[in-house]
Write a protein that holds these residues in place. Structure first.
Motif, PDB file in Angstrom:
ATOM      1  N   TYR A 123     -18.420   6.207  55.655  1.00  0.00           N
ATOM      2  CA  TYR A 123     -19.882   6.739  55.006  1.00  0.00           C
ATOM      3  C   TYR A 123     -20.328   6.192  54.100  1.00  0.00           C
ATOM      4  O   TYR A 123     -20.611   5.408  53.490  1.00  0.00           O
ATOM      5  N   PRO A 124     -19.767   6.664  52.209  1.00  0.00           N
ATOM      6  CA  PRO A 124     -19.627   5.925  51.597  1.00  0.00           C
ATOM      7  C   PRO A 124     -19.490   4.439  51.120  1.00  0.00           C
ATOM      8  O   PRO A 124     -20.724   4.197  50.321  1.00  0.00           O
ATOM      9  N   LEU A 183     -29.475   4.983  46.137  1.00  0.00           N
ATOM     10  CA  LEU A 183     -28.001   5.814  46.855  1.00  0.00           C
ATOM     11  C   LEU A 183     -28.486   7.192  46.525  1.00  0.00           C
ATOM     12  O   LEU A 183     -27.678   7.983  47.307  1.00  0.00           O
ATOM     13  N   ASP A 184     -29.038   7.839  45.609  1.00  0.00           N
ATOM     14  CA  ASP A 184     -29.307   9.118  45.753  1.00  0.00           C
ATOM     15  C   ASP A 184     -29.739   9.884  46.942  1.00  0.00           C
ATOM     16  O   ASP A 184     -28.769  11.039  48.091  1.00  0.00           O
ATOM     17  N   ALA A 185     -30.603   9.279  48.169  1.00  0.00           N
ATOM     18  CA  ALA A 185     -30.792  10.032  49.194  1.00  0.00           C
ATOM     19  C   ALA A 185     -29.679  10.091  50.346  1.00  0.00           C
ATOM     20  O   ALA A 185     -29.584  10.734  50.785  1.00  0.00           O
ATOM     21  N   ARG A 186     -29.290   8.620  50.075  1.00  0.00           N
ATOM     22  CA  ARG A 186     -27.965   8.343  50.946  1.00  0.00           C
ATOM     23  C   ARG A 186     -26.190   9.346  51.035  1.00  0.00           C
ATOM     24  O   ARG A 186     -25.659  10.300  51.376  1.00  0.00           O
ATOM     25  N   LEU A 187     -26.225  10.207  49.278  1.00  0.00           N
ATOM     26  CA  LEU A 187     -25.217  10.468  49.069  1.00  0.00           C
ATOM     27  C   LEU A 187     -25.477  12.041  49.801  1.00  0.00           C
ATOM     28  O   LEU A 187     -24.300  12.639  49.568  1.00  0.00           O
ATOM     29  N   ARG A 202     -20.587  13.317  54.156  1.00  0.00           N
ATOM     30  CA  ARG A 202     -19.759  14.141  54.481  1.00  0.00           C
ATOM     31  C   ARG A 202     -17.625  14.049  54.709  1.00  0.00           C
ATOM     32  O   ARG A 202     -17.641  14.099  55.368  1.00  0.00           O
ATOM     33  N   ALA A 203     -18.011  13.245  53.972  1.00  0.00           N
ATOM     34  CA  ALA A 203     -16.248  12.864  54.355  1.00  0.00           C
ATOM     35  C   ALA A 203     -14.875  13.065  53.755  1.00  0.00           C
ATOM     36  O   ALA A 203     -14.494  12.661  54.573  1.00  0.00           O
ATOM     37  N   CYS A 204     -15.271  13.977  52.819  1.00  0.00           N
ATOM     38  CA  CYS A 204     -14.109  14.732  52.412  1.00  0.00           C
ATOM     39  C   CYS A 204     -14.314  16.711  53.159  1.00  0.00           C
ATOM     40  O   CYS A 204     -15.034  17.313  52.628  1.00  0.00           O
ATOM     41  N   PRO A 205     -13.503  16.915  54.634  1.00  0.00           N
ATOM     42  CA  PRO A 205     -13.823  17.956  55.157  1.00  0.00           C
ATOM     43  C   PRO A 205     -13.463  18.614  54.065  1.00  0.00           C
ATOM     44  O   PRO A 205     -14.088  20.480  54.092  1.00  0.00           O
ATOM     45  N   ARG A 206     -12.674  18.926  53.502  1.00  0.00           N
ATOM     46  CA  ARG A 206     -12.349  20.387  52.314  1.00  0.00           C
ATOM     47  C   ARG A 206     -13.656  20.567  51.876  1.00  0.00           C
ATOM     48  O   ARG A 206     -13.849  21.791  51.710  1.00  0.00           O
ATOM     49  N   LEU A 207     -13.784  19.411  50.687  1.00  0.00           N
ATOM     50  CA  LEU A 207     -14.976  19.708  50.093  1.00  0.00           C
ATOM     51  C   LEU A 207     -16.233  20.089  50.398  1.00  0.00           C
ATOM     52  O   LEU A 207     -17.307  21.118  50.465  1.00  0.00           O
ATOM     53  N   VAL A 208     -16.456  19.841  51.649  1.00  0.00           N
ATOM     54  CA  VAL A 208     -17.582  19.877  52.615  1.00  0.00           C
ATOM     55  C   VAL A 208     -18.004  22.126  53.489  1.00  0.00           C
ATOM     56  O   VAL A 208     -18.497  22.116  53.024  1.00  0.00           O
ATOM     57  N   TRP A 225     -19.344   5.502  45.744  1.00  0.00           N
ATOM     58  CA  TRP A 225     -20.665   6.020  44.721  1.00  0.00           C
ATOM     59  C   TRP A 225     -20.914   5.977  43.647  1.00  0.00           C
ATOM     60  O   TRP A 225     -22.028   5.224  42.992  1.00  0.00           O
ATOM     61  N   SER A 226     -20.108   6.160  43.186  1.00  0.00           N
ATOM     62  CA  SER A 226     -19.609   5.657  41.675  1.00  0.00           C
ATOM     63  C   SER A 226     -19.906   3.747  41.229  1.00  0.00           C
ATOM     64  O   SER A 226     -20.480   3.865  40.370  1.00  0.00           O
ATOM     65  N   VAL A 227     -19.422   3.268  42.182  1.00  0.00           N
ATOM     66  CA  VAL A 227     -19.553   2.045  41.715  1.00  0.00           C
ATOM     67  C   VAL A 227     -20.438   1.317  41.592  1.00  0.00           C
ATOM     68  O   VAL A 227     -21.067   0.243  40.876  1.00  0.00           O
ATOM     69  N   ARG A 228     -21.532   1.636  43.240  1.00  0.00           N
ATOM     70  CA  ARG A 228     -22.669   1.267  43.538  1.00  0.00           C
ATOM     71  C   ARG A 228     -23.318   1.441  42.333  1.00  0.00           C
ATOM     72  O   ARG A 228     -24.493   0.871  41.741  1.00  0.00           O
TER      73      ARG A 228
END
Length: 256
Positions: free
Chosen positions: A7-8, A21-25, A29-35, A150-153
């Motif tokens: 997704y990112p 970008l902010d709305a999509r960010l 849910r790309a990182c299970p541990r962080l979610v 996200w940061s690159v964009r």
């Protein structure tokens, strides 16, 4: 069929503006541990904030889309930005950062308490290389890399106006320089080392646009401040230099 981990890349590249970008960010849910951690923290809460409805999602950057000065840290704090939904808002690190920016005339108010408190940033955007609160305030390298699109964009969209960057802490320094390279600036090899007061000027790789001056600063964490590793005066000095490099007018402390 795409997975949450894809997704990112797809969502960030499809974003034509920072608003998109902010709305999509916030749906990432790309990182299970962080979610799991951000949502558990939002459900359990800290006793002092039991009446809050925690944000509990990825936290977008905050500030105007034509910012000339960008400030990046590490990741949202579990009971700070993960609670309030805005970078550096609701924790001691943000209290010091925004109070200092206000001293320099770069914000509308000295305090940041919640997303709707009326705070405005003048020519400044605050962000982080990892957008979800991590356990122990320490993302893994895999989580850092997964979050990088996200940061690159964000940097690609800021490139027309961004002229100065303050990186708070070594983690942010190591995470942000590769994003800057992918966004179109030339980053020397070996990379410039992090240190408080470190300074590097990155030229656009394609010759278009302006250079970006990158400043290193110890993180505004409670621990750094309480031990004296970072003092308000040290932070003020770096932010003042960065504001000048960005072409922003600053107020001298005590002058109004």
């Amino acid at each position: 069929m795409s997975s949450a981990g894809d997704y990112p890349v797809s969502a960030a590249s499809a974003s034509l503006t920072l608003t998109e970008l902010d709305a999509r960010l916030v749906s990432c849910r790309a990182c299970p541990r962080l979610v799991a951690w951000r949502e558990e923290t939002a459900a359990v809460k800290r006793a002092a904030f039991r009446d809050w409805e925690y944000w509990g999602r990825p936290v977008p950057g905050f500030g105007p889309s034509d910012a000339s000065l960008v400030i990046t840290g590490l990741a949202p704090a579990a009971h700070g930005a993960n609670r309030t939904g805005r970078m550096f808002t609701g924790d001691p690190a943000g209290d010091l950062l925004f109070a200092t920016l206000h001293e320099l005339g770069l914000t509308s108010r000295a305090t940041a308490t919640h997303r709707d408190d009326g705070l405005e940033l003048y020519g400044v955007r605050v962000t982080a290389p990892v957008r979800c609160a991590p356990p122990g305030n320490l993302p893994t390298t895999g989580e850092r890399d997964t979050c990088r699109p996200w940061s690159v964009r964000e940097w690609e969209l800021l490139r027309p106006t961004a002229r100065s960057l303050v990186v708070l802490g070594g983690f942010g320094w190591q995470a942000t320089l590769p994003a800057l390279r992918r966004a179109g600036w030339s980053v020397p090899r070996p990379r410039p080392p992090f240190g408080h007061g470190a300074r590097a000027t990155l030229e656009p790789a394609d010759g278009a646009g302006g250079a970006l001056t990158v400043f290193g600063c110890y993180h505004v964490s409670r621990r750094n401040v309480s031990t004296g590793r970072l003092t308000p005066a040290m932070l003020r000095e770096v932010l003042t230099e960065a504001a000048h490099a960005a072409g922003l007018p600053v107020v001298r402390p005590g002058s109004g």
